[in-house]
Write an enzyme that holds these catalytic residues in place. Structure first.
Site, PDB file in Angstrom:
ATOM      1  CE  LYS A   1      41.523  35.855  28.935  1.00  0.00           C
ATOM      2  NZ  LYS A   1      41.423  35.532  30.384  1.00  0.00           N
TER       3      LYS A   1
ATOM      4  CB  SER B   1      38.643  38.155  29.162  1.00  0.00           C
ATOM      5  OG  SER B   1      38.167  37.966  30.473  1.00  0.00           O
TER       6      SER B   1
ATOM      7  CE  LYS C   1      36.635  27.554  33.679  1.00  0.00           C
ATOM      8  NZ  LYS C   1      35.866  28.298  32.686  1.00  0.00           N
TER       9      LYS C   1
ATOM     10  CE  LYS D   1      33.164  29.397  27.172  1.00  0.00           C
ATOM     11  NZ  LYS D   1      33.150  29.649  28.644  1.00  0.00           N
TER      12      LYS D   1
ATOM     13  CB  THR E   1      29.246  36.388  31.324  1.00  0.00           C
ATOM     14  OG1 THR E   1      30.657  36.454  31.561  1.00  0.00           O
ATOM     15  CG2 THR E   1      28.837  34.953  31.051  1.00  0.00           C
TER      16      THR E   1
ATOM     17  CG  ASN F   1      28.989  38.777  37.024  1.00  0.00           C
ATOM     18  OD1 ASN F   1      28.536  39.887  37.250  1.00  0.00           O
ATOM     19  ND2 ASN F   1      29.828  38.538  36.035  1.00  0.00           N
TER      20      ASN F   1
END
Ligand code: GLU
Length: 421
Positions: A71, A350, A107, A95, A191, A222
């Site tokens: 992810k 997510s 990623k 994370k 986030t 963001n």
């Protein structure tokens, strides 16, 4: 320093090594985690508006999937390198583990400058990249999401392209989608909200009231712009903000809502009425209580760290603090809320989005925010306790919490050999 310095990967490996040593884990754990399980490098042609074809390079790094499918976001940036993408995928593994999500780390990145592409070119590039990596991703395999300079529209094109290839709607292949295409309420703010929760918890632990706390933010995208509003909503004073084109400083406080409107119309926070210009270096060393790096990697370096005056640093960006800077900050007693914890709110929602896609049942925003709050507070407390118990800094503590989960999963899966022969 540019964010693409090769030391990103060394940094990620250094952090892993230190935590594994502290936990006295078997050597194999480090060997497995110090490299990605798979890295895909692709090149693909994209038709430009003038009819010419340009070939773009992209990557997808799949670091580890012991805890669940890979992810992590996809970054569009001119300075994307394979090494950077690998380091970022490694951070995603930790994370997801620190907040306890059933995911591994991945990623992706495409070397391009999206600010120079027309919407049509951006769409063709997004679709081209997904076609190139399609054999390696999927709702139970590897689930991308937005990252630097990618957004819900790009996720929508990518989901559509993957769905066309497969012949069915695969909403769960990607997160951070628009609401009308299986996106989750609260994902856009997630986030920043997660970061805000960790700051609030840390301030509480230190006895620092948020009301009146002076905040400086590097990056007004963001994460940066929304965390500014959340903090201002609690009575904190956002005194300085910089973005890639300029900066604004006012010791009396800036209005983050007006600042966001101003940036939307001018493209930068620089020149905001009643503010003085400020650059990144000045911002990072400004006299303030809370410093939030919300841009790119390698910003707080060994040169800058001795000058930092903040009491709390909350890493909304990935990898903003170098190893050397970390040592200096620890000596100075600055509390660093590490990236893998401070910015984990994004991937947490997510995950909620993906659960909603898989079940076909969509949650109201309050439910998303309430669950996010639970996940972030629990992860913060676990990390903070580890920090106190073990006498290590918060970054090391977060790595230790994550690594314990990863070790357990890999051991039970049999990746570390048979225990009893
Ligand atoms: N790109 C974000 C991160 O670095 C979000 C990843 C995701 O939602 O999968 O955490």
């Amino acid at each position: 320093m540019s964010h693409s310095e090769p030391n990103c990967l060394d940094m990620a490996r250094g952090q892993l090594l230190k935590a594994a040593e502290k936990l006295a884990l078997p050597q194999e754990v480090c060997e497995i985690l110090s490299q990605p399980m798979r890295v895909v490098r692709v090149s693909f042609p994209v038709e430009m508006d003038d009819g010419r074809i340009r070939v773009f390079i992209g990557y997808r790094s799949q670091h580890n999937n012991a805890l669940g499918p890979f992810k992590g976001g996809i970054r569009f940036h001119p300075q994307v390198t394979m090494e950077e993408v690998i380091a970022l995928s490694m951070w995603m593994t930790f994370k997801c583990a620190v907040v306890g999500l059933p995911y591994g780390g991945g990623k992706g990145g495409v070397v391009c400058d999206p600010r120079e592409l027309s919407p049509g070119e951006l769409e063709r590039l997004s679709r081209g990249y997904i076609r190139a990596i399609a054999p390696f991703i999927g709702p139970h395999k590897d689930i991308p999401a937005p990252d630097v300079y990618t957004n819900p529209q790009i996720m929508a094109w990518m989901m559509d392209e993957f769905s066309r290839l497969k012949g069915y709607n695969a909403f769960g292949v990607i997160t951070g989608k628009p609401l009308s295409l299986g996106g989750s309420l609260g994902r856009k703010e997630a986030t920043a909200r997660g970061c805000f929760i960790t700051i609030r918890e840390m301030a509480k632990a230190l006895g620092l009231p948020l009301k009146g706390a002076r905040v400086a933010i590097q990056g007004f995208g963001n994460a940066g712009s929304i965390v500014a509003k959340l903090l201002a909503g609690e009575g904190a004073s956002v005194i300085a903000v910089v973005d890639s084109k300029g900066g604004a400083y006012n010791p009396e406080g800036l209005d983050p809502w007006k600042l966001a409107e101003y940036k939307a119309s001018t493209g930068t926070v620089g020149g905001f009425p009643h503010s003085k210009a400020i650059d990144s270096q000045q911002l990072l060393t400004l006299d303030c209580d809370i410093l939030i790096p919300a841009a790119l990697e390698n910003q707080i370096t060994g040169v800058i760290a001795p000058e930092v005056k903040a009491r709390i640093i909350a890493e909304a960006a990935n990898g903003p603090t170098t190893l050397e800077a970390d040592r200096v900050l620890q000596q100075k007693g600055v509390k660093v809320i590490p990236d893998i914890l401070a910015n984990a709110g994004g991937v947490t929602v997510s995950y909620f989005e993906w659960v909603q896609n898989n079940t076909g049942h969509y949650w109201p925003e309050e439910e998303v925010n309430c669950r996010l709050e639970q996940v972030m507070v629990r992860a913060f407390r676990e990390t903070y306790e580890m920090h106190l118990e073990q006498g290590v800094d918060m970054r090391m503590a977060a790595y230790m919490v994550a690594l314990r989960r990863l070790y357990e999963a890999m051991r039970l899966r049999g990746w570390l050999g048979t225990e009893e022969r």
